[in-house]
Enzyme design. Structure first.
Site, PDB file in Angstrom:
ATOM      1  N   SER A 443       0.820  -1.211   0.000  1.00 41.10           N
ATOM      2  CA  SER A 443       0.000   0.000   0.000  1.00 41.10           C
ATOM      3  C   SER A 443       0.852   1.260   0.000  1.00 41.10           C
ATOM      4  O   SER A 443       0.318   2.366  -0.094  1.00 41.10           O
ATOM      5  CB  SER A 443      -0.917   0.013   1.234  1.00 41.10           C
ATOM      6  OG  SER A 443      -0.139  -0.043   2.417  1.00 41.10           O
ATOM      7  N   HIS A 464      -3.170  -3.771  -5.512  1.00 38.63           N
ATOM      8  CA  HIS A 464      -3.440  -3.222  -4.184  1.00 38.63           C
ATOM      9  C   HIS A 464      -4.907  -3.402  -3.807  1.00 38.63           C
ATOM     10  O   HIS A 464      -5.784  -2.713  -4.317  1.00 38.63           O
ATOM     11  CB  HIS A 464      -3.063  -1.740  -4.157  1.00 38.63           C
ATOM     12  CG  HIS A 464      -3.296  -1.097  -2.820  1.00 38.63           C
ATOM     13  ND1 HIS A 464      -3.603   0.231  -2.671  1.00 38.63           N
ATOM     14  CD2 HIS A 464      -3.264  -1.605  -1.559  1.00 38.63           C
ATOM     15  CE1 HIS A 464      -3.770   0.515  -1.397  1.00 38.63           C
ATOM     16  NE2 HIS A 464      -3.565  -0.587  -0.703  1.00 38.63           N
ATOM     17  N   GLU A 476      -6.512  -1.434  -6.968  1.00 40.30           N
ATOM     18  CA  GLU A 476      -5.616  -0.607  -7.774  1.00 40.30           C
ATOM     19  C   GLU A 476      -4.593  -1.510  -8.463  1.00 40.30           C
ATOM     20  O   GLU A 476      -3.888  -2.272  -7.794  1.00 40.30           O
ATOM     21  CB  GLU A 476      -4.891   0.424  -6.910  1.00 40.30           C
ATOM     22  CG  GLU A 476      -5.776   1.536  -6.397  1.00 40.30           C
ATOM     23  CD  GLU A 476      -5.016   2.522  -5.519  1.00 40.30           C
ATOM     24  OE1 GLU A 476      -5.271   3.723  -5.639  1.00 40.30           O
ATOM     25  OE2 GLU A 476      -4.167   2.087  -4.715  1.00 40.30           O
ATOM     26  N   ASN A 514      -4.536   6.175  -1.509  1.00 41.22           N
ATOM     27  CA  ASN A 514      -3.828   6.559  -0.278  1.00 41.22           C
ATOM     28  C   ASN A 514      -3.204   7.937  -0.404  1.00 41.22           C
ATOM     29  O   ASN A 514      -3.113   8.677   0.576  1.00 41.22           O
ATOM     30  CB  ASN A 514      -2.763   5.524   0.056  1.00 41.22           C
ATOM     31  CG  ASN A 514      -3.347   4.294   0.728  1.00 41.22           C
ATOM     32  OD1 ASN A 514      -4.477   4.326   1.217  1.00 41.22           O
ATOM     33  ND2 ASN A 514      -2.602   3.207   0.735  1.00 41.22           N
TER      34      ASN A 514
END
Length: 754
Positions: A443, A464, A476, A514
């Site tokens: 991540s 991800h 992702e 993120n």
């Protein structure tokens, strides 16, 4: 038997002198949708059946699509409507069609196998009888509330009469689907069939229906009597209004749905349903939710992401050993929370899965995590006992590298430490099949740095997943400078096979979600350090529309995970040091969040409370300046604006190729206020000029972390939007006003304007 083709979507088949099958089949589509052609075909069928009414006893509506009765009305057609009068005419046409089906003299039967949603279920509700094939693919529901709308073709009127007021409200307000057995239990269907039972003896099935009670389900006589009294109905309606009160302003369809259900049985109930649907269709909430639905459909298509030259690439690399050619053999290195979550989902979805762990103790722990997940799904009705047994047969846990030798795709899900991941990549590169894909679930770490020391660079990408894996819809796919189109094609196929929505991003720190999320979480930590009430901050952000507050989210993600991500994101702002320092202190104390029962909140008792050991003392903070009006509180603005700004910056730096990808990823990956459509839609709603002005005011007061993204600071952008607007045209004399709107019990919760 004889066939009569009415149009490309509808035909009639004589099963016997007294029985006609009405076949539905949307041409060129994998599912049936109620579009203009289907409506015309059904109207032609009504006319023809009326001519034959004297000789017919049964009309059976069936689908020629495998595992699909109807997915509902064509959402593309709904979303394209910009004229209230035209939309009202479409709704009225559907309502009249359903009424005509309900008024037919002969017995009408909806034969439901597979998906039966929205307008498709409303068609089934207009039939006298409903039978369903008891298979895992059979699902019945009215999901319109998830699009910011309400059922518009009689669903709010007929469903309460069929399943009872309480069951109807639950189905409509939640928008969830019921299995075949659940539908039988609540009385939505009269009888369940086994697969193939109809084909072997259709006439016996129809004969047996004569002995089926007209009112299905197992509601007690006391419950029926209670719901049939005026005070009983009023009590249930009022309880429903109380339950949605906190959400009604963000999702006005909830209040309209309750009012429409409350009017079921009244002479104006159908008219109210129609007018409410049209009014909601013009609302910002519905427009945003419809747009998100269409973007989800766009994300599913390989053509959205791939060059045309690789569109025909097979989803399975050469040398595949899968039981199904569409599902590669998936290997996972590391059976912790994420690895076990990916493995449990993959095996449940039909993949062969091998999980490698460092020793037998870790392998046993991984197996226990997976079994716990499956048992939870079993108890919740999301998984059958047979499906669980099948999944167990597809899962293998091992401590040996040789167990991964025949895998087509291996996902590394070890600890978020670069040295460990790099060593795993180098070992896997030597042991896997030539051409097998190697991915990391990191991540926060650079996928390119992991790939640069191995040979199969073109077969490497980030994959991800978000926690919890089973519930979060986004994955992702992180491409490096070496990742080729064939690899991306195969990963897109895998993600769709897992039932998730893919988004392809570049390999930048934090990737997309993120990167946008952590300025928000970091600002929340700063707000807490300054002595603001943690519970109050969370409440205000839930009021903005986030599914949980920032501190609840940090505890859910894990303080240790947040710390790793925060340290990986570059920043030249001094405030980031305070954020990393606070998270690092909590990690050293063992306050890792919900998984350890202590983070920003203490979860050791039945009701959570703020972690008293945090002991933040109020600090002097500069008074915030006056802002241009944007509908936000000071706390909301301070936390939300960093997300809006970073979302725009991701477009500046081409982390993804289009604005819609940013918004879809943030809604699916973080739950960002769906009714607002995503951060870039929110900028459009507030106005780019206003957002830019307020960001500059925040920067002057709080520092350079609020420095405006280039595309927002551009003075030529003040009148531009990230997305086209959808004007809602209303004719002054059009029949779209709600004359009885003042009688609603929620006038203060939502500004009722056209």
């Amino acid at each position: 038997m004889s066939f009569e083709i009415l149009n490309p979507s509808v035909c009639l088949e004589r099963l016997s002198r007294e029985v006609i099958l009405l076949w539905i089949d949307s041409p060129g589509k994998s599912v049936n949708v109620i579009d203009a052609e289907m409506l015309t075909g059904l109207e032609m069928a009504i006319e023809r059946l009326g001519e034959l009414s004297n000789e017919l006893e049964w009309i059976v509506i069936r689908s020629r699509k495998e595992a699909c009765f109807f997915v509902g009305a064509d959402v593309h057609t709904i979303a394209a409507q910009t004229d209230a009068t035209a939309a009202g005419e479409i709704v009225l046409r559907g309502q009249e069609l359903m009424q005509q089906f309900e008024s037919l003299d002969m017995n009408t039967l909806a034969f439901i196998e597979g998906t039966c949603l929205g307008g498709g279920l409303e068609l089934a509700l207009s039939c006298r009888y409903r039978i369903a094939v008891d298979t895992p693919t059979t699902k019945l529901g009215l999901p319109e509330i998830k699009l910011g709308l309400i059922p518009g073709w009689g669903g709010t009127q007929r469903l309460p009469r069929i399943v009872g007021l309480e069951n109807a409200l639950s189905m409509i307000l939640k928008g969830n689907s019921l299995t075949a057995s659940e539908s039988k239990r609540v009385g939505l269907v009269h009888r369940l069939l086994t697969s193939g039972e109809w084909e072997s003896q259709p006439m016996k099935v129809l004969s047996d229906m004569a002995n089926v009670p007209a009112v299905a389900g197992n509601r007690s006589w006391l419950r029926r009597a209670f719901e049939q009294t005026s005070w009983g109905r009023d009590f249930i309606i009022q309880q429903a209004r109380k339950q949605i009160r906190g959400l009604a302003q963000q999702y006005p369809a909830l209040a309209f749905a309750i009012e429409a259900v409350a009017r079921s049985g009244d002479h104006d109930g159908t008219a109210f349903e129609r007018h409410a649907f049209v009014k909601l269709l013009g609302s910002e909430t519905a427009r945003n939710l419809l747009d998100l639905f269409l973007k989800r459909e766009l994300a599913k298509k390989p053509s959205t992401w791939l060059d045309a030259s690789v569109m025909e690439v097979t989803a399975v690399p050469s040398g595949a050993t899968s039981q199904s050619p569409a599902l590669p053999h998936l290997g996972i290195i590391g059976g912790g929370i994420m690895g076990a979550g990916i493995g449990a989902l993959a095996a449940k979805q039909g993949f062969r899965v091998t999980i490698k762990e460092v020793d037998q103790h870790a392998a046993t722990a991984a197996q226990e995590r997976i079994e716990k997940s499956w048992n939870s799904s079993l108890q919740a009705g999301r998984m059958s006992l047979q499906a669980m047994h099948d999944a167990i047969g597809r899962l293998n846990l091992s401590t040996e590298w040789s167990a991964l030798a025949n895998c087509d795709l291996v996902v590394e899900a070890a600890s978020e430490i670069s040295e460990i991941k790099r060593a795993i990549f180098q070992e896997a590169d030597q042991r896997l099949l030539p051409g097998a894909l190697l991915c990391t679930n990191t991540s926060s770490l650079s996928v390119s740095e992991l790939a640069e020391s191995i040979q199969r660079k073109t077969c490497v990408a980030g994959l991800h997943f978000f926690n919890p894996v089973e519930r979060m819809e986004l994955v992702e796919i992180v491409r490096t400078q070496w990742t080729d189109q064939t690899t991306l094609s195969q990963l897109l196929s895998v993600v769709r096979g897992l039932g998730k929505f893919p988004v392809i991003t570049s390999d930048t720190p934090g990737f997309l979600v993120n990167r946008i999320l952590f300025p928000y979480l970091g600002e929340a930590v700063l707000v807490a350090i300054e002595g603001n009430c943690i519970e109050d901050v969370d409440q205000q952000l839930r009021g903005f529309g986030m599914p949980m507050g920032p501190f609840e989210l940090l505890d859910q993600v894990g303080i240790d995970v947040a710390y790793h991500v925060a340290t990986s994101l570059p920043s030249n702002d001094p405030s980031s040091v305070r954020v990393v320092g606070q998270l690092g202190k909590m990690v050293s104390e063992g306050w890792l969040g919900k998984k350890k029962q202590l983070g920003f909140y203490d979860y050791s008792s039945r009701s959570k409370s703020v972690n008293s050991s945090l002991n933040f003392k109020p600090l002097f903070v500069k008074k915030l300046p006056d802002f241009q009006r944007d509908g936000l509180t000071d706390v909301q603005r301070r936390l939300i604006y960093p997300m809006l700004n970073e979302a725009a910056r991701c477009l500046d730096e081409q982390v993804v190729k289009a604005a819609w990808i940013v918004d879809l990823a943030m809604v699916l990956g973080t739950g960002f206020s769906p009714h607002r459509g995503g951060p870039l839609h929110t900028i459009d709603e507030i106005g780019a000029a206003c957002v830019c002005h307020n960001l500059q005011a925040l920067e002057r007061t709080l520092g350079r972390r609020f420095r405006t993204a280039t595309c927002l600071a551009n003075p030529h952008r003040a009148d531009r939007r990230f997305f086209d607007s959808h004007p809602w045209h209303v004719e002054e004399d059009g029949d779209i006003n709600l004359p009885s709107i003042q009688s609603l019990h929620f006038p203060a919760l939502y500004p009722l304007s056209t």
